[in-house]
Write an enzyme that holds these catalytic residues in place. Structure first.
Site, PDB file in Angstrom:
ATOM      1  N   CYS A 115      30.100  59.566  33.531  1.00 19.19           N
ATOM      2  CA  CYS A 115      28.784  59.131  33.027  1.00 19.19           C
ATOM      3  C   CYS A 115      28.859  57.829  32.248  1.00 19.19           C
ATOM      4  CB  CYS A 115      28.170  60.209  32.151  1.00 19.19           C
ATOM      5  SG  CYS A 115      28.046  61.764  33.008  1.00 19.19           S
ATOM      6  N   HIS A 261      22.087  56.700  29.084  1.00 18.07           N
ATOM      7  CA  HIS A 261      22.508  57.412  30.295  1.00 18.07           C
ATOM      8  C   HIS A 261      21.534  58.556  30.519  1.00 18.07           C
ATOM      9  CE1 HIS A 261      24.536  59.978  33.040  1.00 18.07           C
ATOM     10  NE2 HIS A 261      24.946  60.834  32.129  1.00 18.07           N
ATOM     11  N   ASN A 291      20.338  63.129  37.157  1.00 15.39           N
ATOM     12  CA  ASN A 291      21.492  62.481  36.527  1.00 15.39           C
ATOM     13  C   ASN A 291      22.373  61.889  37.627  1.00 15.39           C
ATOM     14  OD1 ASN A 291      23.967  61.929  35.324  1.00 15.39           O
ATOM     15  ND2 ASN A 291      24.029  63.808  34.108  1.00 15.39           N
TER      16      ASN A 291
END
Ligand code: UT7
Length: 334
Positions: A115, A261, A291
């Protein structure tokens, strides 16, 4: 010493939209649960017949970024590619970009920081430009999650979150030391590696062992201790944003745009509240894409810029946290 600045942005997401209702036909979940816990309404999952992969999507986003930078592929000096879902175990996707874009034989580096991958990749590229070694660097984040997820009720705690997509930027030399990337900040805490991971195939646990387990070995699916990750994420996001501000003598109210993020809308909302930011100062698109891990920050940055949300002179903060654990931030004067 030079500074570096982003001079071109691009994104690519697959056409295939998968809604929460679509997922509830595959597993025991619901639109209400997913929206309440994560903010996600839909995500894009690659339709295999398109031939899209992390590298293919990355190449599509990269072409747009190069074009918008007013450059050609021959102007690019180096490639940095961030992904946790590479097309091959090895080599990395960076070399595929060199080939797919028919670029000169420039160097290509893959970043494996999940991430935080794009923030790490941007930081690496920034160092190469600062020292004067390269002038134009292609930085890409791309993920093909959907083919590696457990699409049964067993995997619902992880699978409903993730989406596919890619983003790219061209980072270029900037003579004005007060413009572009002001600083980047990178951290890790490896003792929590197993809180969010895909354990195998790894060289210590190779394919024959997985096959011998007759489907009882699920180590090739992503594992996440969601609540544990969530608690650490909110702390580390706040710390690393604060670190970036302090390093540059800036205050919370100086932030024009925060691009977090896109892990969970609840995390972004917590950070927004903590830093006293209004809705127009935080960009979220997790609702549409889920995501997308290493692609999420660069897809969101590209979209914010495309929608006119970022103006010249703005202070833009990028921040990410995820598997590793790794986390990081970048602060940019646009
Ligand atoms: O991008 C890298 C970093 N990642 C993150 O930052 C993610 C951080 N974590 C999260 O976003 C959240 O922890 C999740 C969205 C993953 C999960 O939300 P949660 O509020 O922490 O839920 P939970 O895991 O505590 O599960 C609550 C309940 C459980 O049922 P019981 O045990 O209370 O009966 C789960 O089995 O919800 C159940 N559940 C689901 N129910 C319907 C878990 N997943 C689902 C689902 N649909 N998809």
């Amino acid at each position: 010493m030079y500074n570096s600045k982003i001079i071109g942005l691009g994104k690519y997401v697959p056409d295939n939209v998968v809604t929460n209702d679509d997922l509830s036909k595959m597993m025991d979940t619901s639109d209400a649960w997913i929206q309440e816990r994560t903010g996600i309404k839909e995500r894009r999952w690659i339709d295999k017949s398109t031939g899209d992969t992390s590298a293919v999507m990355g190449a599509k986003a990269a072409k747009i970024a190069i074009d918008r930078a007013g450059l050609t592929k021959d102007d690019i000096d180096f490639i940095v590619f961030a992904t946790l879902s590479p097309d091959y175990y090895f080599p990395g996707c960076g070399v595929q970009i060199q080939d797919m874009l028919d670029m000169p034989t420039v160097g290509a580096l893959d970043v494996r920081n999940q991430c935080s991958g794009f923030v790490y990749a941007l930081s690496v590229a920034d160092q190469f430009i600062k020292t004067g070694m390269y002038k134009n660097i292609l930085v890409i984040g791309a993920e093909y999650h959907s083919n590696g997820l457990d699409k049964t009720t067993r995997g619902r705690g992880v699978t409903v979150i993730f989406g596919d997509g890619a983003g790219a930027c061209v980072l270029s030399r900037e003579e004005d030391s007060n413009k572009g990337i002001l600083s980047t900040h990178l951290h890790s805490e490896g003792k929590y590696a197993e809180k969010l991971m895909v354990a195998s195939p790894s060289i210590a646990h190779w394919v024959p062992e997985i096959l011998e387990s007759k489907n009882e070995d699920l180590s090739y699916f992503p594992y996440m201790d969601g609540t544990f990750v969530f608690k650490h994420a909110v702390i580390r996001f706040s710390e690393v944003i604060m670190e970036a501000l302090e390093k540059n003598g800036l205050a919370q109210e100086d932030i024009d745009m925060l691009i977090p993020h896109q892990a969970n809308l609840r995390i972004a909302q917590y950070i927004q509240k903590k830093f006293g930011l209004n809705d127009s100062q935080v960009f979220n698109n997790i609702m549409k894409y889920g995501n997308t891990t290493a692609a999420s920050v660069i897809i969101a940055l590209t979209e914010a810029w495309e929608e006119g949300e970022i103006k010249e002179g703005d202070i833009v903060v990028l921040a990410a946290f995820g598997s590793g654990f790794t986390w990081g931030s970048a602060i940019i004067r646009w």
